[in-house]
Scaffold this motif. Structure first.
Motif, PDB file in Angstrom:
ATOM      1  N   MET A   1     -36.449  -9.843 -72.225  1.00 59.44           N
ATOM      2  CA  MET A   1     -36.621 -11.244 -72.521  1.00 59.44           C
ATOM      3  C   MET A   1     -37.885 -11.406 -73.367  1.00 59.44           C
ATOM      4  O   MET A   1     -38.921 -10.841 -73.043  1.00 59.44           O
ATOM      5  CB  MET A   1     -36.728 -12.032 -71.215  1.00 59.44           C
ATOM      6  CG  MET A   1     -36.946 -13.505 -71.427  1.00 59.44           C
ATOM      7  SD  MET A   1     -36.994 -14.482 -69.911  1.00 59.44           S
ATOM      8  CE  MET A   1     -35.318 -14.334 -69.357  1.00 59.44           C
ATOM      9  N   THR A   2     -37.776 -12.208 -74.403  1.00 62.29           N
ATOM     10  CA  THR A   2     -38.925 -12.412 -75.282  1.00 62.29           C
ATOM     11  C   THR A   2     -39.913 -13.379 -74.634  1.00 62.29           C
ATOM     12  O   THR A   2     -39.560 -14.119 -73.702  1.00 62.29           O
ATOM     13  CB  THR A   2     -38.493 -12.991 -76.640  1.00 62.29           C
ATOM     14  OG1 THR A   2     -37.999 -14.317 -76.425  1.00 62.29           O
ATOM     15  CG2 THR A   2     -37.445 -12.116 -77.308  1.00 62.29           C
ATOM     16  N   GLU A   3     -41.111 -13.385 -75.166  1.00 60.89           N
ATOM     17  CA  GLU A   3     -42.139 -14.286 -74.647  1.00 60.89           C
ATOM     18  C   GLU A   3     -41.724 -15.741 -74.859  1.00 60.89           C
ATOM     19  O   GLU A   3     -41.903 -16.575 -73.971  1.00 60.89           O
ATOM     20  CB  GLU A   3     -43.471 -14.018 -75.338  1.00 60.89           C
ATOM     21  CG  GLU A   3     -44.600 -14.843 -74.773  1.00 60.89           C
ATOM     22  CD  GLU A   3     -45.941 -14.502 -75.390  1.00 60.89           C
ATOM     23  OE1 GLU A   3     -46.820 -15.367 -75.340  1.00 60.89           O
ATOM     24  OE2 GLU A   3     -46.111 -13.386 -75.910  1.00 60.89           O
ATOM     25  N   ALA A   4     -41.142 -16.041 -76.012  1.00 64.84           N
ATOM     26  CA  ALA A   4     -40.707 -17.407 -76.295  1.00 64.84           C
ATOM     27  C   ALA A   4     -39.622 -17.851 -75.314  1.00 64.84           C
ATOM     28  O   ALA A   4     -39.639 -18.996 -74.818  1.00 64.84           O
ATOM     29  CB  ALA A   4     -40.197 -17.516 -77.724  1.00 64.84           C
ATOM     30  N   ALA A   5     -38.688 -16.974 -75.001  1.00 66.67           N
ATOM     31  CA  ALA A   5     -37.626 -17.297 -74.056  1.00 66.67           C
ATOM     32  C   ALA A   5     -38.196 -17.512 -72.658  1.00 66.67           C
ATOM     33  O   ALA A   5     -37.758 -18.411 -71.933  1.00 66.67           O
ATOM     34  CB  ALA A   5     -36.577 -16.193 -74.040  1.00 66.67           C
TER      35      ALA A   5
END
Length: 74
Positions: A1-5
């Motif tokens: 999972m990305t930081e933005a997500a």
């Protein structure tokens, strides 16, 4: 999972908690507010007077939803 997500999921969860607290109308005593925000009663009173903290309701208790919103903004 990305930081933005991850940030989006945290924001969505925070919004859900605020909505639930608003719907329930949960209230906190001054002692509970002191414990939750880690400030003294005198500091909280000063912050309320300056407009930097939510005001308590007529019964002297704070709405949990307003405290959560303040925490998110600080």
């Amino acid at each position: 999972m990305t930081e933005a997500a991850l940030i989006q999921r945290i924001d969505a969860l925070t919004s859900a908690v605020i909505l639930m607290a608003q719907q329930r109308g949960a209230r906190l005593t001054s002692a509970q507010v002191v414990e939750r925000v880690g400030r003294t009663r005198q500091t909280i009173t000063s912050m309320v007077r300056r407009g930097d903290f939510p005001e308590p309701c007529v019964d002297g208790k704070w709405l949990l939803s307003e405290i959560i919103e303040w925490e998110v903004k600080k």
